[in-house]
Design an enzyme around this catalytic site. Structure first.
Site, PDB file in Angstrom:
ATOM      1  N   GLY A  60       4.553  -8.121   9.783  1.00 16.08           N
ATOM      2  CA  GLY A  60       5.367  -7.619   8.659  1.00 16.08           C
ATOM      3  C   GLY A  60       5.266  -6.111   8.523  1.00 16.08           C
ATOM      4  O   GLY A  60       5.161  -5.588   7.412  1.00 16.08           O
ATOM      5  N   ALA A  61       5.338  -5.403   9.659  1.00 18.03           N
ATOM      6  CA  ALA A  61       4.961  -3.980   9.677  1.00 18.03           C
ATOM      7  C   ALA A  61       6.136  -3.017   9.549  1.00 18.03           C
ATOM      8  O   ALA A  61       5.948  -1.813   9.625  1.00 18.03           O
ATOM      9  CB  ALA A  61       4.203  -3.675  10.973  1.00 18.03           C
ATOM     10  N   TYR A 115       3.722 -18.532  -5.193  1.00 20.89           N
ATOM     11  CA  TYR A 115       3.176 -17.351  -4.529  1.00 20.89           C
ATOM     12  C   TYR A 115       1.660 -17.266  -4.786  1.00 20.89           C
ATOM     13  O   TYR A 115       0.876 -17.024  -3.856  1.00 20.89           O
ATOM     14  CB  TYR A 115       3.889 -16.108  -5.066  1.00 20.89           C
ATOM     15  CG  TYR A 115       3.427 -14.795  -4.477  1.00 20.89           C
ATOM     16  CD1 TYR A 115       3.842 -14.375  -3.216  1.00 20.89           C
ATOM     17  CD2 TYR A 115       2.581 -13.955  -5.203  1.00 20.89           C
ATOM     18  CE1 TYR A 115       3.427 -13.160  -2.683  1.00 20.89           C
ATOM     19  CE2 TYR A 115       2.157 -12.741  -4.686  1.00 20.89           C
ATOM     20  CZ  TYR A 115       2.582 -12.345  -3.427  1.00 20.89           C
ATOM     21  OH  TYR A 115       2.162 -11.140  -2.908  1.00 20.89           O
ATOM     22  N   SER A 154      -3.516 -11.236  -2.483  1.00 22.97           N
ATOM     23  CA  SER A 154      -2.832 -10.614  -3.629  1.00 22.97           C
ATOM     24  C   SER A 154      -3.665 -10.802  -4.883  1.00 22.97           C
ATOM     25  O   SER A 154      -4.434 -11.770  -5.007  1.00 22.97           O
ATOM     26  CB  SER A 154      -1.468 -11.268  -3.846  1.00 22.97           C
ATOM     27  OG  SER A 154      -0.868 -10.801  -5.034  1.00 22.97           O
ATOM     28  N   LYS A 174      -1.320 -17.379  -1.984  1.00 23.06           N
ATOM     29  CA  LYS A 174      -2.305 -16.302  -1.812  1.00 23.06           C
ATOM     30  C   LYS A 174      -3.726 -16.805  -2.096  1.00 23.06           C
ATOM     31  O   LYS A 174      -4.689 -16.291  -1.495  1.00 23.06           O
ATOM     32  CB  LYS A 174      -1.939 -15.114  -2.699  1.00 23.06           C
ATOM     33  CG  LYS A 174      -0.651 -14.418  -2.263  1.00 23.06           C
ATOM     34  CD  LYS A 174      -0.743 -13.863  -0.840  1.00 23.06           C
ATOM     35  CE  LYS A 174       0.467 -13.023  -0.455  1.00 23.06           C
ATOM     36  NZ  LYS A 174       0.335 -12.434   0.899  1.00 23.06           N
ATOM     37  N   ARG A 184       8.046  -2.230   7.002  1.00 20.19           N
ATOM     38  CA  ARG A 184       8.223  -1.489   5.746  1.00 20.19           C
ATOM     39  C   ARG A 184       7.040  -1.772   4.816  1.00 20.19           C
ATOM     40  O   ARG A 184       6.150  -2.576   5.134  1.00 20.19           O
ATOM     41  CB  ARG A 184       9.528  -1.912   5.063  1.00 20.19           C
ATOM     42  CG  ARG A 184       9.477  -3.333   4.540  1.00 20.19           C
ATOM     43  CD  ARG A 184      10.810  -3.780   3.964  1.00 20.19           C
ATOM     44  NE  ARG A 184      10.643  -5.009   3.186  1.00 20.19           N
ATOM     45  CZ  ARG A 184      11.627  -5.816   2.828  1.00 20.19           C
ATOM     46  NH1 ARG A 184      12.855  -5.536   3.201  1.00 20.19           N
ATOM     47  NH2 ARG A 184      11.386  -6.900   2.119  1.00 20.19           N
TER      48      ARG A 184
HETATM   49  N1  LIG Z   1       3.938  -5.168  -3.308  1.00 20.40           N
HETATM   50  C1  LIG Z   1       3.016  -5.750  -4.039  1.00 20.40           C
HETATM   51  O1  LIG Z   1       2.919  -5.520  -5.253  1.00 20.40           O
HETATM   52  C2  LIG Z   1       2.031  -6.698  -3.385  1.00 20.40           C
HETATM   53  C3  LIG Z   1       0.944  -7.098  -4.160  1.00 20.40           C
HETATM   54  C4  LIG Z   1       0.012  -7.961  -3.607  1.00 20.40           C
HETATM   55  C5  LIG Z   1       0.173  -8.418  -2.313  1.00 20.40           C
HETATM   56  N2  LIG Z   1       1.234  -8.027  -1.574  1.00 20.40           N
HETATM   57  C6  LIG Z   1       1.322  -8.549  -0.215  1.00 20.40           C
HETATM   58  O2  LIG Z   1       1.349  -7.474   0.695  1.00 20.40           O
HETATM   59  C7  LIG Z   1       2.068  -7.873   1.879  1.00 20.40           C
HETATM   60  C8  LIG Z   1       3.165  -6.849   2.158  1.00 20.40           C
HETATM   61  O3  LIG Z   1       4.054  -6.858   1.059  1.00 20.40           O
HETATM   62  P1  LIG Z   1       5.061  -5.664   0.700  1.00 20.40           P
HETATM   63  O4  LIG Z   1       4.912  -5.396  -0.731  1.00 20.40           O
HETATM   64  O5  LIG Z   1       4.926  -4.570   1.673  1.00 20.40           O
HETATM   65  O6  LIG Z   1       6.426  -6.457   0.876  1.00 20.40           O
HETATM   66  P2  LIG Z   1       7.775  -6.132   1.662  1.00 20.40           P
HETATM   67  O7  LIG Z   1       8.707  -7.212   1.296  1.00 20.40           O
HETATM   68  O8  LIG Z   1       8.177  -4.716   1.459  1.00 20.40           O
HETATM   69  O9  LIG Z   1       7.311  -6.280   3.188  1.00 20.40           O
HETATM   70  C9  LIG Z   1       6.978  -7.535   3.720  1.00 20.40           C
HETATM   71  C10 LIG Z   1       7.272  -7.507   5.216  1.00 20.40           C
HETATM   72  O10 LIG Z   1       6.947  -8.805   5.762  1.00 20.40           O
HETATM   73  C11 LIG Z   1       8.021  -9.193   6.622  1.00 20.40           C
HETATM   74  N3  LIG Z   1       8.108 -10.636   6.724  1.00 20.40           N
HETATM   75  C12 LIG Z   1       8.559 -11.510   5.795  1.00 20.40           C
HETATM   76  N4  LIG Z   1       8.556 -12.754   6.284  1.00 20.40           N
HETATM   77  C13 LIG Z   1       8.090 -12.679   7.558  1.00 20.40           C
HETATM   78  C14 LIG Z   1       7.865 -13.628   8.580  1.00 20.40           C
HETATM   79  N5  LIG Z   1       8.125 -14.923   8.373  1.00 20.40           N
HETATM   80  N6  LIG Z   1       7.386 -13.204   9.771  1.00 20.40           N
HETATM   81  C15 LIG Z   1       7.121 -11.886   9.993  1.00 20.40           C
HETATM   82  N7  LIG Z   1       7.333 -10.939   9.052  1.00 20.40           N
HETATM   83  C16 LIG Z   1       7.805 -11.321   7.848  1.00 20.40           C
HETATM   84  C17 LIG Z   1       9.267  -8.613   5.932  1.00 20.40           C
HETATM   85  O11 LIG Z   1      10.364  -8.572   6.793  1.00 20.40           O
HETATM   86  C18 LIG Z   1       8.753  -7.257   5.488  1.00 20.40           C
HETATM   87  O12 LIG Z   1       8.908  -6.289   6.501  1.00 20.40           O
HETATM   88  C19 LIG Z   1       2.598  -9.279   1.599  1.00 20.40           C
HETATM   89  O13 LIG Z   1       1.751 -10.245   2.158  1.00 20.40           O
HETATM   90  C20 LIG Z   1       2.560  -9.351   0.086  1.00 20.40           C
HETATM   91  O14 LIG Z   1       2.487 -10.679  -0.372  1.00 20.40           O
HETATM   92  C21 LIG Z   1       2.173  -7.174  -2.077  1.00 20.40           C
END
Ligand SMILES: NC(=O)c1ccc[n+]([C@@H]2O[C@H](COP(=O)([O-])OP(=O)(O)OC[C@H]3O[C@@H](n4cnc5c(N)ncnc54)[C@H](O)[C@@H]3O)[C@@H](O)[C@H]2O)c1
Length: 248
Positions: free
Chosen positions: A9-10, A153, A140, A157, A12
Site C-alpha cells: 500500500g505504498a 475496521y 490503528s 485492526k 500514497r
Molecule cells: N490515516 C489514518 O488516520 C490511519 C490511522 C490508523 C491506521 N491507519 C492505517 O495506516 C495504513 C495506511 O493508511 P493511509 O491512511 O495511508 O490510507 P490511504 O487510503 O491513503 O492508503 C492506503 C493504501 O493501501 C492501498 N491498498 C488498499 N487496499 C489494498 C490491497 N488490497 N492491496 C494492496 N494495497 C492496497 C491503497 O491503494 C492505498 O495506496 C492502513 O493500514 C490504515 O488502516 C491509518
C-alpha cells in the site's frame, strides 16, 4: 549496511511516507499497491530512486493469496533478498453497525486482516532461511478504541494486533521480530473519513495531548525503529503513535 524492505500500500499516504523515510535511511525497496494505483506507485518509486535507492514496484492485491506470494517472490528476485516487511495496505469503509453488510465486513477483514497474514506467510520461508527479519504491521488506534461507523475496521485492526503478538511467539526463534504501530488520526485520504467536519477536526486537536493531527511522516520514525537493529530485543509490541490521544 543497506537493508531491503517490502512496503504494501505504498503509493500514497502513510505507506508513501514510510517508503521515503526508509529510503532516506539506506533501505532499498519493493513497493506494492493495487493495479488502480499503478501511476501513483510509479511516482513514489521515482521519488525513492531520486534519493539514490534501488526500488522495484509490484502490483498486487494483498487480499489475494496468489498476489501475496507473487509480491514476496518478485521482491526477493528484484532486490536479491528481503530483510523487512511493512504490512501497511488497508481500507476503511465507514458503516454504522445497523447498516453494515457482510460484504463490507468481509472485504475489510480480507484486506486489513487476511492481507497481513498472507503477506507474512508468503515471506516467512525467506526470512526463516536467512534467520533474520523485521515485520512491522500498521494497525490503528481503532484497535484500542475505534469510533462509530468503524466496528468492522476496529475488529480488523484488533486482529492485526493479535496476529502480531502470536507471530512474535512463533518467529522469535528464527531471529524475526514482529511489532505493530497503532497510528491515531493521520491526515491522509483514509484519514479524511474522520476529518471532513471542521468540528471533528477541532475535537481531535483538543483531545490529543500535542493538540494537532498527525501527518504521515509522524508514523515513519516508529516504523523505522521497529525495522532496524535498534529494536533487536523488542518484539510482540503494539505502539500507539497518536500524539497522546488514547490515554487523554
Ligand atoms: N490515516 C489514518 O488516520 C490511519 C490511522 C490508523 C491506521 N491507519 C492505517 O495506516 C495504513 C495506511 O493508511 P493511509 O491512511 O495511508 O490510507 P490511504 O487510503 O491513503 O492508503 C492506503 C493504501 O493501501 C492501498 N491498498 C488498499 N487496499 C489494498 C490491497 N488490497 N492491496 C494492496 N494495497 C492496497 C491503497 O491503494 C492505498 O495506496 C492502513 O493500514 C490504515 O488502516 C491509518
Amino acid at each position: 549496511m543497506t537493508r531491503h524492505a517490502i512496503i504494501t500500500g505504498a503509493s500514497r499516504g502513510i505507506g508513501r511516507a514510510i517508503a521515503l523515510g526508509l529510503a532516506g535511511r539506506d533501505y532499498d525497496l519493493a513497493l506494492n499497491d493495487i493495479a488502480a494505483q499503478d501511476a501513483a506507485l510509479k511516482q513514489t518509486a521515482e521519488e525513492v530512486r531520486g534519493l539514490g535507492r534501488r526500488c522495484v514496484t509490484i502490483l498486487g492485491d494483498v487480499s489475494k493469496l496468489d498476489d501475496c506470494r507473487g509480491v514476496a517472490a518478485e521482491a526477493v528476485s528484484g532486490l536479491g533478498h528481503v530483510d523487512v516487511l511493512v504490512n501497511n495496505a488497508g481500507i476503511l469503509r465507514i458503516a454504522m453497525i445497523e447498516d453494515l453488510t457482510p460484504e463490507i465486513w468481509d472485504q475489510t477483514m480480507a484486506v486489513n486482516g487476511r492481507g497481513v497474514f498472507q503477506m507474512t506467510q508468503a515471506l516467512l520461508p525467506h526470512l526463516k532461511e536467512r534467520r533474520y527479519g523485521r515485520i512491522v504491521n500498521i494497525a490503528s488506534l481503532a484497535a484500542r478504541t475505534g469510533g462509530p461507523g468503524q466496528s468492522h475496521y476496529a475488529a480488523s485492526k484488533s486482529a492485526v494486533v493479535g496476529f502480531t503478538r502470536v507471530s512474535s511467539m512463533e518467529f522469535g526463534q528464527y531471529g524475526i521480530t514482529v511489532n505493530a504501530v497503532c497510528p491515531g488520526i493521520i491526515v491522509t485520504e483514509m484519514g479524511m473519513n474522520n476529518l471532513r467536519d471542521p468540528e471533528r477536526v477541532a475535537h481531535f486537536e483538543k483531545v490529543t495531548d500535542l493538540h494537532r493531527l498527525g501527518q504521515p511522516e509522524d508514523v515513519v520514525g516508529p516504523v523505522a525503529f521497529f525495522a532496524s537493529d535498534d529494536s533487536a530485543f523488542v518484539t510482540g509490541q503494539a505502539l500507539n503513535v497518536d500524539g497522546g490521544i488514547f490515554y487523554s
